[in-house]
Enzyme design. Structure first.
Site, mmCIF file in Angstrom:
data_model
loop_
_atom_site.group_PDB
_atom_site.id
_atom_site.type_symbol
_atom_site.label_atom_id
_atom_site.label_comp_id
_atom_site.label_asym_id
_atom_site.label_seq_id
_atom_site.Cartn_x
_atom_site.Cartn_y
_atom_site.Cartn_z
ATOM 1 N N ASP A 88 0.863 -1.183 0.000
ATOM 2 C CA ASP A 88 0.000 0.000 0.000
ATOM 3 C C ASP A 88 0.900 1.235 0.000
ATOM 4 O OD1 ASP A 88 -3.237 0.304 0.678
ATOM 5 O OD2 ASP A 88 -2.074 2.106 1.159
ATOM 6 N N SER A 89 0.337 2.367 -0.469
ATOM 7 C CA SER A 89 1.141 3.593 -0.470
ATOM 8 C C SER A 89 0.977 4.361 0.836
ATOM 9 C CB SER A 89 0.739 4.478 -1.659
ATOM 10 O OG SER A 89 -0.635 4.768 -1.574
ATOM 11 N N ASN A 138 4.132 2.610 -4.361
ATOM 12 C CA ASN A 138 3.106 2.874 -5.355
ATOM 13 C C ASN A 138 2.873 1.559 -6.114
ATOM 14 O OD1 ASN A 138 1.952 3.366 -7.947
ATOM 15 N ND2 ASN A 138 2.409 5.538 -7.675
ATOM 16 N N ALA A 139 1.646 1.094 -6.100
ATOM 17 C CA ALA A 139 1.343 -0.228 -6.657
ATOM 18 C C ALA A 139 1.682 -0.313 -8.146
ATOM 19 C CB ALA A 139 -0.127 -0.543 -6.446
ATOM 20 N N ASP A 169 -7.106 -4.560 -5.203
ATOM 21 C CA ASP A 169 -8.290 -3.869 -4.663
ATOM 22 C C ASP A 169 -8.017 -2.362 -4.608
ATOM 23 O OD1 ASP A 169 -10.698 -3.267 -3.464
ATOM 24 O OD2 ASP A 169 -10.102 -3.928 -1.460
ATOM 25 N N CYS A 194 -14.246 -0.748 -6.800
ATOM 26 C CA CYS A 194 -15.332 -0.182 -5.990
ATOM 27 C C CYS A 194 -15.900 1.086 -6.623
ATOM 28 C CB CYS A 194 -14.846 0.082 -4.571
ATOM 29 S SG CYS A 194 -13.426 1.163 -4.494
HETATM 30 N N1 SAH Z 1 -8.055 -4.004 0.248
HETATM 31 C C1 SAH Z 1 -8.339 -3.048 1.281
HETATM 32 C C2 SAH Z 1 -9.010 -1.764 0.803
HETATM 33 C C3 SAH Z 1 -8.234 -1.011 -0.230
HETATM 34 S S1 SAH Z 1 -8.697 0.652 -0.336
HETATM 35 C C4 SAH Z 1 -9.188 -3.680 2.363
HETATM 36 O O1 SAH Z 1 -9.642 -4.807 2.172
HETATM 37 O O2 SAH Z 1 -9.409 -3.057 3.394
HETATM 38 C C5 SAH Z 1 -7.507 1.271 -1.450
HETATM 39 C C6 SAH Z 1 -6.124 1.401 -0.891
HETATM 40 O O3 SAH Z 1 -5.278 1.780 -1.963
HETATM 41 C C7 SAH Z 1 -5.925 2.434 0.195
HETATM 42 O O4 SAH Z 1 -5.391 1.818 1.320
HETATM 43 C C8 SAH Z 1 -4.914 3.445 -0.392
HETATM 44 O O5 SAH Z 1 -3.968 3.881 0.567
HETATM 45 C C9 SAH Z 1 -4.237 2.594 -1.436
HETATM 46 N N2 SAH Z 1 -3.648 3.289 -2.580
HETATM 47 C C10 SAH Z 1 -4.172 4.299 -3.326
HETATM 48 N N3 SAH Z 1 -3.372 4.578 -4.374
HETATM 49 C C11 SAH Z 1 -2.315 3.734 -4.303
HETATM 50 C C12 SAH Z 1 -1.166 3.507 -5.114
HETATM 51 N N4 SAH Z 1 -0.948 4.211 -6.228
HETATM 52 N N5 SAH Z 1 -0.313 2.544 -4.737
HETATM 53 C C13 SAH Z 1 -0.539 1.804 -3.634
HETATM 54 N N6 SAH Z 1 -1.597 1.963 -2.843
HETATM 55 C C14 SAH Z 1 -2.478 2.912 -3.165
#
Ligand code: SAH
Length: 402
Positions: free
Chosen positions: A261-262, A287-288, A308, A348
């Site tokens: 996660d970021s 960053n994913a 997700d 979502c």
């Molecule tokens: N899978 C999680 C919910 C994900 S919500 C659960 O089950 O609770 C989306 C997430 O993506 C958030 O935590 C946000 O911090 C992260 N995020 C947003 N942009 C991102 C990026 N570019 N790289 C990595 N993480 C990111």
């Protein structure tokens, strides 16, 4: 004793006339009418209960009126309603009763899901011994309605605390005065919840959104059934999927579990959760998009991958760009899957329909030269009920493919 014949009680609610298009929308079963489909709304106070008719004056039902939202009308009943606080209390009790039949194995779940529970603009989540409330419309913000919400929840749950989570952007859009987030009853705003045998910390005043991880609760359990080998949870937030993979009965099937996660604060909670469950998970702050690119160049392989991401399409206009973003992630993940691997891929954004989403995954599979089978085509947990005639109430897509 002689009694004066009284005139029929005048209708207390102001009335709104809909254009033929607005009336047709209600007749189709929808519960929203846009401002552009209102023919006449004279001197209707913000947030009032309104008597809705077609242009000829035929009664269509009772609605909550917003003076500022594009969604001017949210239907609350096809009948005449006079006492909104009483109706809200009754509907909250009905929502609680509905959950008794559909929620199990958790003390964290959504108690009220706005239109899905016929309470437009009200969201209530339960986290073990406290509740989190969100108020999203002028009508739900009125003092007598707020009092009915808090009183009913207090009577039904005897919570140690009720937290109100305020989205200042929504209050601005609804032209409501600013308010801070905070406790509106009792003292407790953080706790430990348990779902599917996994324990999770929850702080009602921190975090990115209320209801984080509640809508995925059934998907965590489903994904955990297929998870095996090396597992990678991308966009893991506080570790929902990763912790389910690392949990007791799955620990034997998953040789390693990594969450990405970021957000550092989210990963800090994720690590606290891992410790709470006595499990080991590797958390990576990155960053994913960059990480998946680097990993695929390095030919890293996994047996289980979760995607997700946050909602990429915030409006209909963003749809093409959003689908491009989803496709990039899915294509990379598919290339990183070992034979027999499982991809759990979610979206979502409600602007991305289930059909668009499936089409995007199909495109990615074709480009990745993979013949994938659908194991499960899932949506949000049942405590986030979707109304069949209100497509906007269904927003989560979760496809499990192998
Ligand atoms: N899978 C999680 C919910 C994900 S919500 C659960 O089950 O609770 C989306 C997430 O993506 C958030 O935590 C946000 O911090 C992260 N995020 C947003 N942009 C991102 C990026 N570019 N790289 C990595 N993480 C990111």
């Amino acid at each position: 004793m002689s009694q004066k014949k009284s005139a029929p009680t005048p209708d207390a609610s102001p009335s709104v006339k809909l254009s033929p298009r607005g009336a047709a929308r209600l007749n189709d079963g929808h519960v929203w009418v846009y401002r552009s489909d209102i023919a006449v709304a004279k001197e209707v106070p913000p947030g009032s209960l309104v008597h809705v008719t077609d242009v000829r004056g035929k009664f269509l039902g009772t609605a909550l009126y917003s003076s500022s939202s594009q969604i001017a009308i949210r239907m609350i009943s096809r009948e005449e309603v006079r006492d909104l606080p009483a109706l809200v209390a009754e509907r909250i009790r009905a929502a609680i009763a509905y959950r008794k039949g559909i929620v199990s194995g958790t003390d964290a779940y959504r108690v009220v899901f706005s239109e899905g529970d016929f309470l437009p603009g009200l969201i209530v989540d339960r986290y073990h011994d406290f509740l989190s409330v969100q108020i999203l419309t002028q009508a739900m913000d009125a003092e007598p309605v707020r009092a009915a919400i808090v009183n009913t929840l207090t009577e039904e749950f005897k919570p140690a605390g009720i937290v109100e989570r305020v989205d200042s952007r929504i209050r601005e859009l609804e032209q409501l005065p600013p308010r801070p987030s905070g406790l509106i009853h009792g003292e407790k705003s953080s706790t430990v919840v348990e779902m599917n045998g996994v324990r999770l910390h929850f702080d009602g005043l921190e975090g990115q959104k209320t209801g984080a991880f509640l809508d995925q609760r059934e998907n965590y359990a489903a994904a955990a059934r297929y998870a095996h080998g090396d597992a990678l949870d991308v966009f893991c937030y506080q570790g929902g999927f990763a912790l389910h993979f690392a949990a007791m009965e799955n620990a034997a099937k998953c040789s390693s579990v990594t969450g990405v996660d970021s957000s550092r604060p989210a990963l800090e909670v994720a690590e606290k959760n891992a410790v709470l469950n006595g499990r080991e998970v590797e958390w990576i702050e990155a960053n994913a998009f960059d990480l998946l690119k680097d990993y695929s160049v390095a030919k890293r392989q996994y047996d289980t991958i979760v995607l997700d991401p946050p909602a990429f399409a915030k409006t209909k206009r963003d749809l093409d760009k959003a689908l491009g973003g989803y496709k990039e992630l899915n294509l990379r993940a598919m290339k990183m899957l070992r034979p027999g691997g499982v991809l759990i891929t979610c979206s979502c954004s409600y602007h991305v329909s289930a059909v668009d989403f499936m089409g995007m995954v199909a495109d990615a599979a074709r480009d990745a030269h993979k013949s994938l089978r659908v194991l499960e085509n899932r949506s949000q947990a049942k405590d986030h009920p979707m109304l069949i005639n209100v497509p906007e109430s269904g927003y989560l897509k979760c496809l499990i493919v192998t």
